[in-house]
Design an enzyme around this catalytic site. Structure first.
Site, PDB file in Angstrom:
ATOM      1  N   LYS A  35       0.833  -1.212   0.000  1.00  0.00           N
ATOM      2  CA  LYS A  35       0.000   0.000   0.000  1.00  0.00           C
ATOM      3  C   LYS A  35       0.868   1.262   0.000  1.00  0.00           C
ATOM      4  O   LYS A  35       0.469   2.300  -0.515  1.00  0.00           O
ATOM      5  CB  LYS A  35      -0.901   0.044   1.249  1.00  0.00           C
ATOM      6  CG  LYS A  35      -1.908  -1.071   1.339  1.00  0.00           C
ATOM      7  CD  LYS A  35      -3.113  -0.774   0.485  1.00  0.00           C
ATOM      8  CE  LYS A  35      -4.113  -1.912   0.551  1.00  0.00           C
ATOM      9  NZ  LYS A  35      -5.191  -1.771  -0.423  1.00  0.00           N
ATOM     10  N   ALA A  74       2.232  -0.612  10.279  1.00  0.00           N
ATOM     11  CA  ALA A  74       1.996  -1.547   9.171  1.00  0.00           C
ATOM     12  C   ALA A  74       0.683  -2.305   9.365  1.00  0.00           C
ATOM     13  O   ALA A  74       0.584  -3.170  10.234  1.00  0.00           O
ATOM     14  CB  ALA A  74       3.153  -2.537   9.092  1.00  0.00           C
ATOM     15  N   SER A  77      -6.285  -0.874   6.564  1.00  0.00           N
ATOM     16  CA  SER A  77      -7.115   0.042   7.358  1.00  0.00           C
ATOM     17  C   SER A  77      -8.445   0.432   6.708  1.00  0.00           C
ATOM     18  O   SER A  77      -9.000   1.474   7.042  1.00  0.00           O
ATOM     19  CB  SER A  77      -6.312   1.304   7.665  1.00  0.00           C
ATOM     20  OG  SER A  77      -5.974   1.952   6.453  1.00  0.00           O
ATOM     21  N   TYR A 141     -11.705  -4.412  11.259  1.00  0.00           N
ATOM     22  CA  TYR A 141     -10.544  -3.525  11.330  1.00  0.00           C
ATOM     23  C   TYR A 141     -10.345  -3.047  12.781  1.00  0.00           C
ATOM     24  O   TYR A 141      -9.261  -3.196  13.362  1.00  0.00           O
ATOM     25  CB  TYR A 141     -10.720  -2.327  10.379  1.00  0.00           C
ATOM     26  CG  TYR A 141      -9.729  -1.233  10.635  1.00  0.00           C
ATOM     27  CD1 TYR A 141      -8.367  -1.457  10.435  1.00  0.00           C
ATOM     28  CD2 TYR A 141     -10.128   0.008  11.119  1.00  0.00           C
ATOM     29  CE1 TYR A 141      -7.441  -0.465  10.705  1.00  0.00           C
ATOM     30  CE2 TYR A 141      -9.210   0.998  11.382  1.00  0.00           C
ATOM     31  CZ  TYR A 141      -7.868   0.764  11.179  1.00  0.00           C
ATOM     32  OH  TYR A 141      -6.947   1.745  11.455  1.00  0.00           O
ATOM     33  N   LEU A 190     -12.962  10.797   2.907  1.00  0.00           N
ATOM     34  CA  LEU A 190     -13.779  11.948   2.503  1.00  0.00           C
ATOM     35  C   LEU A 190     -12.966  13.082   1.871  1.00  0.00           C
ATOM     36  O   LEU A 190     -13.279  13.520   0.758  1.00  0.00           O
ATOM     37  CB  LEU A 190     -14.556  12.467   3.728  1.00  0.00           C
ATOM     38  CG  LEU A 190     -15.461  13.653   3.439  1.00  0.00           C
ATOM     39  CD1 LEU A 190     -16.590  13.274   2.497  1.00  0.00           C
ATOM     40  CD2 LEU A 190     -16.030  14.221   4.743  1.00  0.00           C
TER      41      LEU A 190
HETATM   42  N1  UFG Z   1     -18.048   9.954   3.394  1.00  0.00           N
HETATM   43  C1  UFG Z   1     -18.947  10.381   2.452  1.00  0.00           C
HETATM   44  N2  UFG Z   1     -18.621  10.199   1.144  1.00  0.00           N
HETATM   45  C2  UFG Z   1     -17.452   9.609   0.729  1.00  0.00           C
HETATM   46  C3  UFG Z   1     -16.538   9.200   1.723  1.00  0.00           C
HETATM   47  C4  UFG Z   1     -16.867   9.370   3.049  1.00  0.00           C
HETATM   48  O1  UFG Z   1     -20.016  10.900   2.770  1.00  0.00           O
HETATM   49  O2  UFG Z   1     -17.242   9.465  -0.479  1.00  0.00           O
HETATM   50  C5  UFG Z   1     -18.378  10.154   4.816  1.00  0.00           C
HETATM   51  C6  UFG Z   1     -18.417   8.857   5.612  1.00  0.00           C
HETATM   52  O3  UFG Z   1     -19.674   8.250   5.492  1.00  0.00           O
HETATM   53  C7  UFG Z   1     -18.078   9.354   7.007  1.00  0.00           C
HETATM   54  C8  UFG Z   1     -17.169  10.569   6.764  1.00  0.00           C
HETATM   55  O4  UFG Z   1     -17.375  10.937   5.407  1.00  0.00           O
HETATM   56  O5  UFG Z   1     -19.244   9.817   7.619  1.00  0.00           O
HETATM   57  C9  UFG Z   1     -15.700  10.232   6.945  1.00  0.00           C
HETATM   58  O6  UFG Z   1     -15.421   9.054   6.180  1.00  0.00           O
HETATM   59  P1  UFG Z   1     -13.937   8.494   5.943  1.00  0.00           P
HETATM   60  O7  UFG Z   1     -14.095   7.286   5.072  1.00  0.00           O
HETATM   61  O8  UFG Z   1     -13.066   9.604   5.469  1.00  0.00           O
HETATM   62  O9  UFG Z   1     -13.463   8.112   7.385  1.00  0.00           O
HETATM   63  P2  UFG Z   1     -14.144   7.135   8.466  1.00  0.00           P
HETATM   64  O10 UFG Z   1     -14.703   8.019   9.544  1.00  0.00           O
HETATM   65  O11 UFG Z   1     -15.069   6.171   7.871  1.00  0.00           O
HETATM   66  O12 UFG Z   1     -12.892   6.272   8.921  1.00  0.00           O
HETATM   67  C10 UFG Z   1     -11.812   6.805   9.626  1.00  0.00           C
HETATM   68  C11 UFG Z   1     -10.544   6.041   9.239  1.00  0.00           C
HETATM   69  C12 UFG Z   1     -10.651   4.598   9.641  1.00  0.00           C
HETATM   70  C13 UFG Z   1     -10.992   4.511  11.105  1.00  0.00           C
HETATM   71  C14 UFG Z   1     -12.221   5.325  11.414  1.00  0.00           C
HETATM   72  C15 UFG Z   1     -12.465   5.361  12.883  1.00  0.00           C
HETATM   73  O13 UFG Z   1     -10.333   6.113   7.852  1.00  0.00           O
HETATM   74  O14 UFG Z   1      -9.424   3.942   9.420  1.00  0.00           O
HETATM   75  O15 UFG Z   1     -12.036   6.669  10.980  1.00  0.00           O
HETATM   76  O16 UFG Z   1     -13.812   5.443  13.088  1.00  0.00           O
HETATM   77  F1  UFG Z   1     -11.259   3.225  11.434  1.00  0.00           F
END
Ligand code: UFG
Length: 330
Positions: A35, A74, A77, A141, A190
């Site tokens: 990655k 490592a 995620s 995860y 996001l």
């Molecule tokens: N989101 C959207 N559209 C997208 C991508 C994300 O609306 O295209 C929203 C998600 O639903 C979420 C927010 O944006 O509500 C943040 O999403 P991310 O995918 O950026 O991050 P996450 O909160 O899902 O995940 C992050 C880390 C993970 C960790 C988690 C802990 O990436 O590794 O926080 O809760 F596990």
């Protein structure tokens, strides 16, 4: 100090290598590059390509270098992928770290900073979340990271390996120099997705759900700059040398922003329209995750510097604008 950074070519790992070197430490970076990106590793770090599940590889790294402490990033995620392929996550994230701890025991290295996550909490009981709150992961995860935290506790008891587990909230942003930044493939986070939309690489950003119990109906997250995370790892190592006690800390800014607010701020920073549409909820998303990082601030003396959403998005935009296709190596 001479620090081994496992996963040193990844997003948070490469930023930590950079900060360690800036602060005068020697760094050995190890990464299997599945990655991570070779170009993300600071030129002054020594680099070993290999996998933590390979004990021969680890013994070579420890025998060729006098390591004072280890930082372990490592891991896989992606929350969604972990639900469809849990065994892949337990194999890499748990088994890999067990092999690493065994190699540390053989080499007599007794300090480790471990990359954990807010996903260890699952659906939070309280906002802001405290380290003492219930941990009940809702995906493999988070479970894999919580399992390693438990393995670390027992390794401390049996072998005297002292650890700090850092539970990150939403890592974001890029190094202020613009030299390194976030490049995942596929991208699921996001802020990079919003900025790829600003660059015209995507037509629109889908906002997953607008019926959450939050002020505007979209999910609220606590975004923390990757350089501030890097800094916390160095402070965690200093703590281990100072008081030789293990601990767990949350790392966030203590302030939540909704998906809509992040899109709005990105429009302001980039000056681009950024088309956003509402789609259904993404499985497994808690509505609100906000950290209490008081413990890290008090005990580690950590203060986030890039502590506004504006600074975080500006630094990410600087990276994405100048590296529209990332490191270009995959
Ligand atoms: N989101 C959207 N559209 C997208 C991508 C994300 O609306 O295209 C929203 C998600 O639903 C979420 C927010 O944006 O509500 C943040 O999403 P991310 O995918 O950026 O991050 P996450 O909160 O899902 O995940 C992050 C880390 C993970 C960790 C988690 C802990 O990436 O590794 O926080 O809760 F596990």
């Amino acid at each position: 100090m001479n620090i081994l950074v496992c996963g040193g070519a990844g997003y948070i790992g490469s930023h930590t290598v950079y900060e360690l070197i800036e602060q005068g430490h020697s760094v050995v970076a190890a990464d299997n590059l599945c990655k991570g990106h070779r170009a993300a590793v600071h030129k002054d770090a020594s680099f070993y390509e290999g996998d933590l599940r390979d004990s021969t590889f680890l013994d070579k790294v420890f025998s060729e270098n006098k390591i004072d402490a280890v930082i372990d990033f490592a891991a896989f995620s992606l929350v969604g992928e972990s639900c469809s392929e849990p065994l892949k996550y337990f194999d890499n994230n748990v088994y890999g770290t067990v092999r690493l701890l065994e190699a540390m025991v053989r080499a007599g290295v007794k300090k480790i900073v471990f990359s954990s996550t807010a996903a260890t909490y699952g659906e939070p009981e309280n906002i802001p979340i405290l380290e003492s709150d219930r941990t009940f992961p809702t995906n493999p995860y988070g479970e894999s990271k919580l399992t390693v935290e438990k393995i670390l506790k027992w390794s401390d008891a049996a072998y005297g390996i002292k650890y700090v587990a850092l539970r990150y909230f939403n890592a974001a942003g890029a190094h202020i120099s613009g030299e390194i930044g976030e490049d995942h493939s596929p991208e699921s986070h996001l802020i990079p997705i919003i900025l790829q939309t600003a660059l015209g690489q995507r037509e629109q950003i889908a906002m997953f759900g607008n019926d959450y119990p939050t002020p505007d109906g979209t999910c609220v997250r606590d975004y923390i700059h990757v350089t501030d995370l890097a800094d916390a790892h160095i402070k965690a190592i200093e703590k281990l040398f100072r008081d030789e006690t293990s601990a767990v800390y949350n790392l966030g800014n203590g302030k939540g922003f909704s998906v809509k607010e992040v899109v709005e701020e990105a429009r302001r920073v980039t000056g681009k329209e950024i088309k956003a549409v509402i789609e259904g909820r993404r499985a497994g998303d808690p509505s609100t995750l906000i950290a209490s990082s008081e413990k890290a601030m008090k005990e580690l003396g950590w203060t986030p510097r890039f502590n506004t959403l504006t600074k975080i998005i500006e630094s990410a935009w600087n990276w994405h604008k100048t590296h529209p296709t990332g490191y270009n190596d995959k």
